[in-house]
Design a protein around this motif. Sequence first.
Motif, PDB file in Angstrom:
ATOM      1  N   HIS A 149      75.005  36.868 -19.473  1.00  0.00           N
ATOM      2  CA  HIS A 149      75.441  36.943 -18.079  1.00  0.00           C
ATOM      3  C   HIS A 149      74.227  37.252 -17.220  1.00  0.00           C
ATOM      4  O   HIS A 149      73.485  38.200 -17.489  1.00  0.00           O
ATOM      5  CB  HIS A 149      76.498  38.015 -17.871  1.00  0.00           C
ATOM      6  CG  HIS A 149      76.865  38.191 -16.422  1.00  0.00           C
ATOM      7  ND1 HIS A 149      77.446  37.186 -15.674  1.00  0.00           N
ATOM      8  CD2 HIS A 149      76.681  39.238 -15.576  1.00  0.00           C
ATOM      9  CE1 HIS A 149      77.625  37.615 -14.435  1.00  0.00           C
ATOM     10  NE2 HIS A 149      77.174  38.855 -14.349  1.00  0.00           N
ATOM     11  N   ARG A 150      74.025  36.452 -16.195  1.00  0.00           N
ATOM     12  CA  ARG A 150      72.839  36.590 -15.347  1.00  0.00           C
ATOM     13  C   ARG A 150      73.278  36.758 -13.900  1.00  0.00           C
ATOM     14  O   ARG A 150      73.927  35.879 -13.331  1.00  0.00           O
ATOM     15  CB  ARG A 150      71.954  35.354 -15.515  1.00  0.00           C
ATOM     16  CG  ARG A 150      70.575  35.470 -14.921  1.00  0.00           C
ATOM     17  CD  ARG A 150      69.739  34.245 -15.286  1.00  0.00           C
ATOM     18  NE  ARG A 150      69.433  34.198 -16.710  1.00  0.00           N
ATOM     19  CZ  ARG A 150      70.004  33.377 -17.589  1.00  0.00           C
ATOM     20  NH1 ARG A 150      70.963  32.537 -17.187  1.00  0.00           N
ATOM     21  NH2 ARG A 150      69.657  33.395 -18.863  1.00  0.00           N
ATOM     22  N   ASP A 151      72.928  37.882 -13.290  1.00  0.00           N
ATOM     23  CA  ASP A 151      73.200  38.103 -11.871  1.00  0.00           C
ATOM     24  C   ASP A 151      72.105  37.465 -11.028  1.00  0.00           C
ATOM     25  O   ASP A 151      72.380  36.756 -10.066  1.00  0.00           O
ATOM     26  CB  ASP A 151      73.280  39.601 -11.580  1.00  0.00           C
ATOM     27  CG  ASP A 151      73.644  39.882 -10.135  1.00  0.00           C
ATOM     28  OD1 ASP A 151      74.847  39.826  -9.816  1.00  0.00           O
ATOM     29  OD2 ASP A 151      72.718  40.133  -9.325  1.00  0.00           O
ATOM     30  N   HIS A 152      70.850  37.720 -11.380  1.00  0.00           N
ATOM     31  CA  HIS A 152      69.704  37.096 -10.714  1.00  0.00           C
ATOM     32  C   HIS A 152      68.488  37.209 -11.614  1.00  0.00           C
ATOM     33  O   HIS A 152      68.484  37.967 -12.578  1.00  0.00           O
ATOM     34  CB  HIS A 152      69.440  37.731  -9.340  1.00  0.00           C
ATOM     35  CG  HIS A 152      69.162  39.202  -9.394  1.00  0.00           C
ATOM     36  ND1 HIS A 152      70.165  40.146  -9.402  1.00  0.00           N
ATOM     37  CD2 HIS A 152      67.998  39.906  -9.434  1.00  0.00           C
ATOM     38  CE1 HIS A 152      69.644  41.360  -9.429  1.00  0.00           C
ATOM     39  NE2 HIS A 152      68.322  41.242  -9.469  1.00  0.00           N
ATOM     40  N   ALA A 153      67.461  36.436 -11.306  1.00  0.00           N
ATOM     41  CA  ALA A 153      66.254  36.420 -12.128  1.00  0.00           C
ATOM     42  C   ALA A 153      65.544  37.767 -12.085  1.00  0.00           C
ATOM     43  O   ALA A 153      65.567  38.471 -11.070  1.00  0.00           O
ATOM     44  CB  ALA A 153      65.311  35.318 -11.642  1.00  0.00           C
ATOM     45  N   ALA A 154      64.917  38.111 -13.187  1.00  0.00           N
ATOM     46  CA  ALA A 154      64.169  39.359 -13.261  1.00  0.00           C
ATOM     47  C   ALA A 154      62.858  39.216 -12.492  1.00  0.00           C
ATOM     48  O   ALA A 154      62.077  38.296 -12.760  1.00  0.00           O
ATOM     49  CB  ALA A 154      63.878  39.712 -14.714  1.00  0.00           C
ATOM     50  N   PRO A 155      62.570  40.105 -11.551  1.00  0.00           N
ATOM     51  CA  PRO A 155      61.323  40.029 -10.788  1.00  0.00           C
ATOM     52  C   PRO A 155      60.155  40.603 -11.569  1.00  0.00           C
ATOM     53  O   PRO A 155      60.328  41.180 -12.653  1.00  0.00           O
ATOM     54  CB  PRO A 155      61.637  40.898  -9.566  1.00  0.00           C
ATOM     55  CG  PRO A 155      62.567  41.939 -10.097  1.00  0.00           C
ATOM     56  CD  PRO A 155      63.418  41.229 -11.123  1.00  0.00           C
ATOM     57  N   ASP A 156      58.955  40.462 -11.037  1.00  0.00           N
ATOM     58  CA  ASP A 156      57.793  41.124 -11.636  1.00  0.00           C
ATOM     59  C   ASP A 156      58.057  42.623 -11.696  1.00  0.00           C
ATOM     60  O   ASP A 156      58.588  43.218 -10.748  1.00  0.00           O
ATOM     61  CB  ASP A 156      56.541  40.863 -10.805  1.00  0.00           C
ATOM     62  CG  ASP A 156      56.079  39.415 -10.878  1.00  0.00           C
ATOM     63  OD1 ASP A 156      56.530  38.704 -11.806  1.00  0.00           O
ATOM     64  OD2 ASP A 156      55.283  39.000 -10.012  1.00  0.00           O
ATOM     65  N   GLY A 157      57.701  43.238 -12.814  1.00  0.00           N
ATOM     66  CA  GLY A 157      57.928  44.661 -12.983  1.00  0.00           C
ATOM     67  C   GLY A 157      59.266  45.004 -13.589  1.00  0.00           C
ATOM     68  O   GLY A 157      59.579  46.186 -13.779  1.00  0.00           O
ATOM     69  N   ALA A 158      60.073  43.992 -13.912  1.00  0.00           N
ATOM     70  CA  ALA A 158      61.383  44.245 -14.515  1.00  0.00           C
ATOM     71  C   ALA A 158      61.234  44.801 -15.931  1.00  0.00           C
ATOM     72  O   ALA A 158      60.239  44.550 -16.617  1.00  0.00           O
ATOM     73  CB  ALA A 158      62.205  42.955 -14.551  1.00  0.00           C
ATOM     74  N   CYS A 159      62.243  45.555 -16.352  1.00  0.00           N
ATOM     75  CA  CYS A 159      62.254  46.155 -17.684  1.00  0.00           C
ATOM     76  C   CYS A 159      63.621  45.941 -18.326  1.00  0.00           C
ATOM     77  O   CYS A 159      64.594  45.620 -17.641  1.00  0.00           O
ATOM     78  CB  CYS A 159      61.942  47.650 -17.610  1.00  0.00           C
ATOM     79  SG  CYS A 159      60.248  48.020 -17.085  1.00  0.00           S
ATOM     80  N   ALA A 160      63.672  46.117 -19.642  1.00  0.00           N
ATOM     81  CA  ALA A 160      64.918  45.879 -20.373  1.00  0.00           C
ATOM     82  C   ALA A 160      65.181  46.999 -21.365  1.00  0.00           C
ATOM     83  O   ALA A 160      64.260  47.590 -21.919  1.00  0.00           O
ATOM     84  CB  ALA A 160      64.851  44.541 -21.103  1.00  0.00           C
ATOM     85  N   ARG A 161      66.461  47.258 -21.555  1.00  0.00           N
ATOM     86  CA  ARG A 161      66.900  48.176 -22.608  1.00  0.00           C
ATOM     87  C   ARG A 161      67.525  47.354 -23.721  1.00  0.00           C
ATOM     88  O   ARG A 161      68.449  46.576 -23.487  1.00  0.00           O
ATOM     89  CB  ARG A 161      67.911  49.184 -22.066  1.00  0.00           C
ATOM     90  CG  ARG A 161      68.459  50.151 -23.138  1.00  0.00           C
ATOM     91  CD  ARG A 161      69.461  51.139 -22.570  1.00  0.00           C
ATOM     92  NE  ARG A 161      68.828  51.997 -21.579  1.00  0.00           N
ATOM     93  CZ  ARG A 161      69.056  51.921 -20.265  1.00  0.00           C
ATOM     94  NH1 ARG A 161      69.913  51.020 -19.785  1.00  0.00           N
ATOM     95  NH2 ARG A 161      68.446  52.722 -19.435  1.00  0.00           N
ATOM     96  N   PRO A 185      71.937  29.337 -21.086  1.00  0.00           N
ATOM     97  CA  PRO A 185      72.987  29.222 -20.064  1.00  0.00           C
ATOM     98  C   PRO A 185      73.975  30.382 -20.117  1.00  0.00           C
ATOM     99  O   PRO A 185      74.064  31.107 -21.108  1.00  0.00           O
ATOM    100  CB  PRO A 185      73.684  27.912 -20.409  1.00  0.00           C
ATOM    101  CG  PRO A 185      73.429  27.723 -21.868  1.00  0.00           C
ATOM    102  CD  PRO A 185      72.072  28.296 -22.126  1.00  0.00           C
ATOM    103  N   GLU A 186      74.725  30.546 -19.042  1.00  0.00           N
ATOM    104  CA  GLU A 186      75.754  31.580 -18.953  1.00  0.00           C
ATOM    105  C   GLU A 186      76.764  31.403 -20.093  1.00  0.00           C
ATOM    106  O   GLU A 186      77.275  30.317 -20.328  1.00  0.00           O
ATOM    107  CB  GLU A 186      76.471  31.479 -17.608  1.00  0.00           C
ATOM    108  CG  GLU A 186      77.477  32.558 -17.351  1.00  0.00           C
ATOM    109  CD  GLU A 186      76.878  33.810 -16.722  1.00  0.00           C
ATOM    110  OE1 GLU A 186      77.626  34.769 -16.519  1.00  0.00           O
ATOM    111  OE2 GLU A 186      75.665  33.806 -16.430  1.00  0.00           O
ATOM    112  N   MET A 187      77.032  32.520 -20.796  1.00  0.00           N
ATOM    113  CA  MET A 187      77.991  32.496 -21.908  1.00  0.00           C
ATOM    114  C   MET A 187      78.785  33.801 -21.885  1.00  0.00           C
ATOM    115  O   MET A 187      78.833  34.538 -22.858  1.00  0.00           O
ATOM    116  CB  MET A 187      77.272  32.333 -23.247  1.00  0.00           C
ATOM    117  CG  MET A 187      76.482  31.045 -23.400  1.00  0.00           C
ATOM    118  SD  MET A 187      75.516  30.986 -24.913  1.00  0.00           S
ATOM    119  CE  MET A 187      76.810  30.986 -26.144  1.00  0.00           C
TER     120      MET A 187
END
Length: 207
Positions: A97-109, A204-206
């Motif tokens: 599920h994607r709300d919007h693209a990750a910008p520069d500086g984005a992080c993930a858990r 793609p969205e799944m």
Amino acid sequence: MYVRTSEVRGDPTRIDDGTRMVREEIFPAVTGMDGCVGMSLLVDRETGRCIATTSWESEDAMRASADTVRPLRDRAEQVLGSTSGSEVHGWEVAVVHRDHAAPDGACARLTWLSGDPSMVDRAIDMYRMVVLPQIQDMDGFCSASLMVDRAAGRIVGTAAFESREALEATRSAAASIRTGVVRELGATADVEEMEIAFAHLHVPEMA
């Protein structure tokens, strides 16, 4: 959709060199292969740990690329200064599920779950119905995915946020959700927080 993850621990001082190589050399080479649709790279600048992920239209395409990809992975290990090689896994993509693209500086858990293989379908349902509705409402949320290895009973959920600050602000809420999931599934969990150095996975969205 399927993905292959290559996990490697390198020299923290060479993370930028490795990221540059992924962007300029490996990404064009891999996405030129039959069935490949994208690639991403997560890094931990303190430990030197990196996770490169490639996405594929089918399991057959992923497996057929294994020998061609290996020299690229070897080269990346050299650039990153790894002395232990890579740990490679194949995964089925269960939820995206994607709300919007990750910008520069984005992080993930990243939340890694291990348990009996029979839990996998329950885990997917729980992620869709319980976990995703909660994390997508968190401030700074960008996207989320769930990948599974049915035979091994292994699962990894990834939630991306716009910044390190946004990621850290959600730790307590994420821990509460995780505790309930682990208890319900009878699984064990490990958690990592990493910088998104390169994000072009194009799955793609799944949801």
